[in-house]
Motif scaffolding. Structure first.
Motif, PDB file in Angstrom:
ATOM      1  N   LEU A 231       0.828  -1.205   0.000  1.00  0.00           N
ATOM      2  CA  LEU A 231       0.000   0.000   0.000  1.00  0.00           C
ATOM      3  C   LEU A 231       0.861   1.253   0.000  1.00  0.00           C
ATOM      4  O   LEU A 231       0.581   2.213  -0.729  1.00  0.00           O
ATOM      5  N   ALA A 232       1.901   1.265   0.809  1.00  0.00           N
ATOM      6  CA  ALA A 232       2.797   2.423   0.856  1.00  0.00           C
ATOM      7  C   ALA A 232       3.481   2.640  -0.495  1.00  0.00           C
ATOM      8  O   ALA A 232       3.576   3.772  -0.980  1.00  0.00           O
ATOM      9  N   ARG A 233       3.918   1.564  -1.114  1.00  0.00           N
ATOM     10  CA  ARG A 233       4.594   1.658  -2.408  1.00  0.00           C
ATOM     11  C   ARG A 233       3.651   2.150  -3.502  1.00  0.00           C
ATOM     12  O   ARG A 233       4.016   2.949  -4.356  1.00  0.00           O
ATOM     13  N   ASP A 234       2.411   1.673  -3.466  1.00  0.00           N
ATOM     14  CA  ASP A 234       1.452   1.993  -4.528  1.00  0.00           C
ATOM     15  C   ASP A 234       0.532   3.163  -4.192  1.00  0.00           C
ATOM     16  O   ASP A 234      -0.419   3.422  -4.918  1.00  0.00           O
ATOM     17  N   TRP A 235       0.805   3.859  -3.102  1.00  0.00           N
ATOM     18  CA  TRP A 235      -0.105   4.912  -2.642  1.00  0.00           C
ATOM     19  C   TRP A 235      -0.375   5.988  -3.691  1.00  0.00           C
ATOM     20  O   TRP A 235      -1.526   6.420  -3.839  1.00  0.00           O
TER      21      TRP A 235
END
Length: 145
Positions: free
Chosen positions: A70-74
């Motif tokens: 999620l952090a990477r694709d935010w």
């Protein structure tokens, strides 16, 4: 034979994730369990509350596994937040709330029979909205349910 042994030695063991038939069986078990819980709780827990509990619990269970992704694709998630919210509301939240509401008036078996028709409706909507046609393999999978 030696090549197969070398391949299996070099292959990472994924444990449970390396057991597709077990995972497919567990999926059916979880869907059936969801319907049974929905039927048992009918009249005791309102359908919307049950749906919120289900998705809130799933969120809490899956968050540790998904946090890095999620952090990477935010940035992409934020860009498509409206579409994702619409799909989450119509495809997940509403569907489950309607299912739990319907289970107040029918048996768990009838609920499971209705759920088994879902792949047919996915194929129908894919054709109507996107013009996608079923392959012979997909039609066989739908008819085997």
């Amino acid at each position: 034979m030696a090549e197969a042994d070398a391949y299996s030695r070099g292959r990472k063991r994924l444990g449970l994730l390396d057991q597709p038939y077990l995972l497919l069986s567990l999926t059916s078990l979880f869907w059936a369990g969801n319907t049974i819980v929905g039927r048992v709780s009918a009249g005791h827990i309102p359908p919307l509350t049950l749906s919120c509990i289900r998705w809130g619990g799933a969120f809490l269970i899956l968050l540790p596994f998904a946090a890095l992704h999620l952090a990477r694709d935010w940035p992409t998630i934020r860009k498509h937040a409206g579409t994702l919210a619409l799909l989450a509301f119509s495809g997940f939240s509403s569907y489950n709330a309607i299912t739990y509401y319907a289970l107040q008036y029918t048996t768990a078996i009838n609920g499971l029979l209705m759920q088994s028709s879902a792949p047919l409706f996915v194929a129908l909507w894919s054709f109507l909205l996107l013009g996608e046609r079923l392959t012979l393999r997909q039609a066989g999978g739908i008819s085997s349910r």
